[in-house]
Write an enzyme that holds these catalytic residues in place. Structure first.
Site, PDB file in Angstrom:
ATOM      1  N   ASP A   1      31.037  80.677 -25.159  1.00 32.50           N
ATOM      2  CA  ASP A   1      31.826  81.039 -26.747  1.00 32.50           C
ATOM      3  C   ASP A   1      30.613  81.639 -27.426  1.00 32.50           C
ATOM      4  O   ASP A   1      29.383  81.471 -27.484  1.00 32.50           O
ATOM      5  CB  ASP A   1      32.014  79.762 -27.445  1.00 32.50           C
ATOM      6  CG  ASP A   1      32.860  79.977 -29.095  1.00 32.50           C
ATOM      7  OD1 ASP A   1      33.572  81.168 -28.723  1.00 32.50           O
ATOM      8  OD2 ASP A   1      31.875  79.738 -30.271  1.00 32.50           O
TER       9      ASP A   1
ATOM     10  N   ASP B   1      29.944  83.128 -30.673  1.00 33.48           N
ATOM     11  CA  ASP B   1      29.427  83.474 -32.408  1.00 33.48           C
ATOM     12  C   ASP B   1      29.727  81.309 -32.170  1.00 33.48           C
ATOM     13  O   ASP B   1      30.627  80.863 -32.060  1.00 33.48           O
ATOM     14  CB  ASP B   1      30.647  83.641 -33.088  1.00 33.48           C
ATOM     15  CG  ASP B   1      31.057  85.638 -32.934  1.00 33.48           C
ATOM     16  OD1 ASP B   1      30.487  85.769 -32.877  1.00 33.48           O
ATOM     17  OD2 ASP B   1      32.333  85.095 -33.699  1.00 33.48           O
TER      18      ASP B   1
END
EC number: 3.1.3.-
Length: 183
Positions: A10, A12
């Site tokens: 992922d 952020d």
């Protein structure tokens, strides 16, 4: 040449600092200490590093695609200076109510990655900081891993979190353990 291994991250809260108000400009993209070096170590160990990220700020009108590209350019340059690279970047541009199949926790983004890299995601490490990252990983048979950065500490306290999912303080620690397990 190593046989190609894949890892999905992922963005952020895993690679860069998260923000409740979205990362809306290159200036707001700030790498988490050690994350870029960790990606470079994955590259050196023969991993293809792929990002799967929900970017609903596009649908919300908070930033345009040019800005997202500029943020990713900054990330790629910062990574290159550490000797690292991203082999694929997949994002969902839709809002939470769009009903798309690519917004995590739905597995669409990960299925796009499997298609693009002609591979099964069975047991592929998938590192995230939110429950939806882990749920998307589980939906495709990948190996979910939680980091405490970003929303990770909050996710760790979620009663819906599967206690079998390994948890690390940050990407750097998760990668060190992953590479140690391969030795």
């Amino acid at each position: 040449m190593h046989n190609t291994k894949l890892i999905i991250l992922d963005r952020d809260g895993v690679i860069n600092e998260d923000s409740d108000t979205h990362i809306k400009s290159p200036d707001e993209w700030i790498p988490i200490p050690g994350s870029l070096t960790a990606i470079a170590k994955l590259n050196q160990a023969g991993y293809r590093v792929v990002i799967a990220t929900n970017q609903s700020g596009l649908a919300r009108g908070l930033f345009k695609i040019d800005t997202l590209n500029a943020i990713h350019r900054k990330m790629n340059l910062a990574l290159a200076s550490e000797g690292g690279r991203i082999d694929g970047l997949f994002f969902c541009p839709h809002g939470p109510k769009s009903g798309c199949d690519c917004r995590k926790p739905k597995p669409g983004l990960l299925l796009q990655i499997a298609d693009r890299f002609y591979t099964s995601l069975e047991k592929v490490p998938c590192i995230g900081d939110s429950l939806r990252d882990l749920q998307a990983a589980m939906a495709v048979g990948a190996r979910p891993i939680l980091v405490r950065t970003g929303k990770g500490a909050k996710t760790e306290a979620d009663p819906k979190l599967d206690p079998a999912i390994p948890i690390y303080d940050n990407l750097s620690d998760a990668v060190a353990e992953l590479l140690k397990q391969e030795e």
